[in-house]
Design an enzyme around this catalytic site. Structure first.
Site, mmCIF file in Angstrom:
data_model
loop_
_atom_site.group_PDB
_atom_site.id
_atom_site.type_symbol
_atom_site.label_atom_id
_atom_site.label_comp_id
_atom_site.label_asym_id
_atom_site.label_seq_id
_atom_site.Cartn_x
_atom_site.Cartn_y
_atom_site.Cartn_z
ATOM 1 N N THR A 78 0.921 -1.119 0.000
ATOM 2 C CA THR A 78 0.000 0.000 0.000
ATOM 3 C C THR A 78 0.951 1.155 0.000
ATOM 4 O O THR A 78 2.119 0.973 0.315
ATOM 5 C CB THR A 78 -0.819 -0.032 1.310
ATOM 6 O OG1 THR A 78 -1.820 -1.043 1.222
ATOM 7 C CG2 THR A 78 -1.507 1.270 1.638
ATOM 8 N N ARG A 122 -14.135 -6.768 -2.299
ATOM 9 C CA ARG A 122 -13.503 -6.678 -0.974
ATOM 10 C C ARG A 122 -12.970 -5.255 -0.743
ATOM 11 O O ARG A 122 -12.342 -4.660 -1.617
ATOM 12 C CB ARG A 122 -12.364 -7.688 -0.890
ATOM 13 C CG ARG A 122 -11.596 -7.680 0.439
ATOM 14 C CD ARG A 122 -10.334 -6.841 0.369
ATOM 15 N NE ARG A 122 -9.506 -6.975 1.554
ATOM 16 C CZ ARG A 122 -8.427 -6.226 1.802
ATOM 17 N NH1 ARG A 122 -8.070 -5.306 0.944
ATOM 18 N NH2 ARG A 122 -7.724 -6.397 2.884
ATOM 19 N N GLY A 158 -10.635 -2.986 1.947
ATOM 20 C CA GLY A 158 -9.676 -3.132 3.042
ATOM 21 C C GLY A 158 -9.733 -1.969 4.023
ATOM 22 O O GLY A 158 -10.720 -1.229 4.095
ATOM 23 N N ASP A 159 -8.657 -1.817 4.772
ATOM 24 C CA ASP A 159 -8.590 -0.795 5.820
ATOM 25 C C ASP A 159 -8.309 0.604 5.273
ATOM 26 O O ASP A 159 -8.686 1.605 5.891
ATOM 27 C CB ASP A 159 -7.460 -1.150 6.802
ATOM 28 C CG ASP A 159 -6.115 -1.278 6.075
ATOM 29 O OD1 ASP A 159 -6.007 -2.160 5.195
ATOM 30 O OD2 ASP A 159 -5.197 -0.488 6.357
ATOM 31 N N THR A 174 -0.425 -0.023 6.743
ATOM 32 C CA THR A 174 -0.295 -1.012 5.671
ATOM 33 C C THR A 174 -0.216 -2.390 6.320
ATOM 34 O O THR A 174 0.254 -2.522 7.447
ATOM 35 C CB THR A 174 0.953 -0.730 4.795
ATOM 36 O OG1 THR A 174 1.220 -1.886 3.992
ATOM 37 C CG2 THR A 174 2.186 -0.414 5.623
ATOM 38 N N GLY A 175 -0.670 -3.404 5.612
ATOM 39 C CA GLY A 175 -0.682 -4.747 6.177
ATOM 40 C C GLY A 175 -2.037 -5.382 5.957
ATOM 41 O O GLY A 175 -2.840 -4.875 5.162
ATOM 42 N N LEU A 176 -2.298 -6.451 6.648
ATOM 43 C CA LEU A 176 -3.556 -7.175 6.421
ATOM 44 C C LEU A 176 -4.757 -6.344 6.882
ATOM 45 O O LEU A 176 -4.997 -6.171 8.084
ATOM 46 C CB LEU A 176 -3.517 -8.517 7.160
ATOM 47 C CG LEU A 176 -4.747 -9.388 6.890
ATOM 48 C CD1 LEU A 176 -4.833 -9.806 5.427
ATOM 49 C CD2 LEU A 176 -4.750 -10.614 7.793
ATOM 50 N N GLY A 177 -5.519 -5.856 5.910
ATOM 51 C CA GLY A 177 -6.634 -4.953 6.201
ATOM 52 C C GLY A 177 -7.655 -5.546 7.147
ATOM 53 O O GLY A 177 -8.186 -4.855 8.029
HETATM 54 N N1 ASP Z 1 -3.754 -2.778 3.924
HETATM 55 C C1 ASP Z 1 -3.974 -3.169 2.557
HETATM 56 C C2 ASP Z 1 -5.308 -3.860 2.463
HETATM 57 O O1 ASP Z 1 -5.587 -4.729 3.276
HETATM 58 C C3 ASP Z 1 -2.922 -4.061 1.988
HETATM 59 C C4 ASP Z 1 -1.504 -3.788 2.387
HETATM 60 O O2 ASP Z 1 -1.186 -2.757 2.945
HETATM 61 O O3 ASP Z 1 -0.659 -4.657 2.107
HETATM 62 O O4 ASP Z 1 -6.039 -3.572 1.571
#
Ligand code: ASP
Length: 285
Positions: free
Chosen positions: A156, A184, A186-187, A206-209
């Site tokens: 992200t 879908r 995300g965050d 950033t990371g798993l939304g």
């Molecule tokens: N946070 C982002 C999402 O889940 C993905 C990411 O930052 O890797 O959409």
């Protein structure tokens, strides 16, 4: 008008970097941070600076945002983006968006329009058409290596800015997570989750939304600032909470109202670049 010392921080996404692109990613973050800094140097606003930085990263195919976004389960690009003004708590976001080269720019228009906070998929496109915003072909957002790889891609992009008037703005943009179901979200486009700013500070995650949303990571990190800790400690503490509650991996960047910078990750990499009042440019990964 307060006389704040401007500060900028940019991230290019948390996660493992398995190829040899780290140097290039850092250069990309630096180019984005400099684009924001140029605007601040001309007495521009935090909002304009954050938007400009994220546009630079959206246009760089190395990053999972705009051109170069990851593909969903049926091979399409669907992007999320948000921009937030910490001064007036104005925020605009787009979600599951196709056919737009720079989602952050459309998110800004949603914010300026003011009727709504988040517009999704077809509705966001209808809004774009209504305001005469240019569209691109869905194919132009897919880069060859993404098509080939059509495999795990994370990341992200985000930027937090404090301007000379003491105003904070945040912009975040993403292609989301690889192989996600169509639709879908995300965050990143959700205020308080992947993107948040108020008068205490700003944060881009950033990371798993799916995990970031559950712990409302962005607002949680800013709330930690109220305990009197600095942004680095607040970033670390919020990440520890995320890990304890969900076991997920993520990263975040922050700036507080004093211009102090903080960031943390529990992934192997997260390219960041930050620039402070003495114009020193720092890179980290
Ligand atoms: N946070 C982002 C999402 O889940 C993905 C990411 O930052 O890797 O959409």
């Amino acid at each position: 008008m307060t006389n704040a010392k401007p500060a900028v921080i940019v991230h290019g996404g948390a996660g493992p970097i398995r190829d040899d692109s780290l140097r290039e990613r850092l250069e990309g973050c630096k180019a984005a941070a400099l684009a924001a800094w140029d605007i601040l140097a001309q007495n521009g606003s935090a909002l304009d600076a954050a938007e400009a930085a994220v546009m630079v990263l959206e246009d760089n195919p190395l990053f999972n945002a705009g051109t170069g976004s990851t593909l969903n389960q049926i091979g399409n690009v669907e992007m999320d983006a948000a921009i937030m003004d910490g001064d007036l708590l104005r925020v605009g976001a787009v979600a599951a968006l196709q056919r737009i080269k720079n989602p952050i720019k459309l998110a800004r228009r949603v914010m300026e329009d003011g009727r709504h906070v988040i517009l999704g998929s077809e509705g966001a496109l209808m809004f774009a058409r209504e305001i005469g915003f240019p569209e691109c072909s869905p194919e132009s957002l897919i880069v060859e290596h993404e098509r080939k790889r059509w495999a795990e891609k994370h990341g992200t992009v985000g930027c937090v800015v404090l301007d000379a008037n003491g105003k904070i703005a945040v912009a975040t943009s993403t292609g989301g997570i690889f192989n996600k179901l169509p639709g879908r979200i995300g965050d990143s486009p959700l205020p308080g989750c992947g993107t948040y700013a108020d008068d205490r500070g700003g944060v881009s995650c950033t990371g798993l939304g799916e995990a970031i949303i559950r712990v409302v990571l962005g607002k949680t990190a800013i709330d930690f600032l109220a305990e009197g800790i600095d942004p680095n400690a607040a970033a670390r503490k919020s990440l520890e909470l995320l890990e304890a509650k969900t076991g997920a991996q993520a990263g975040l960047i922050m700036i507080d109202c004093h211009g102090r910078i903080g960031y943390a990750r529990n992934t192997t990499h997260m390219p960041v670049c930050f620039i402070k009042d003495n114009q020193s440019i720092a890179l980290d990964s």
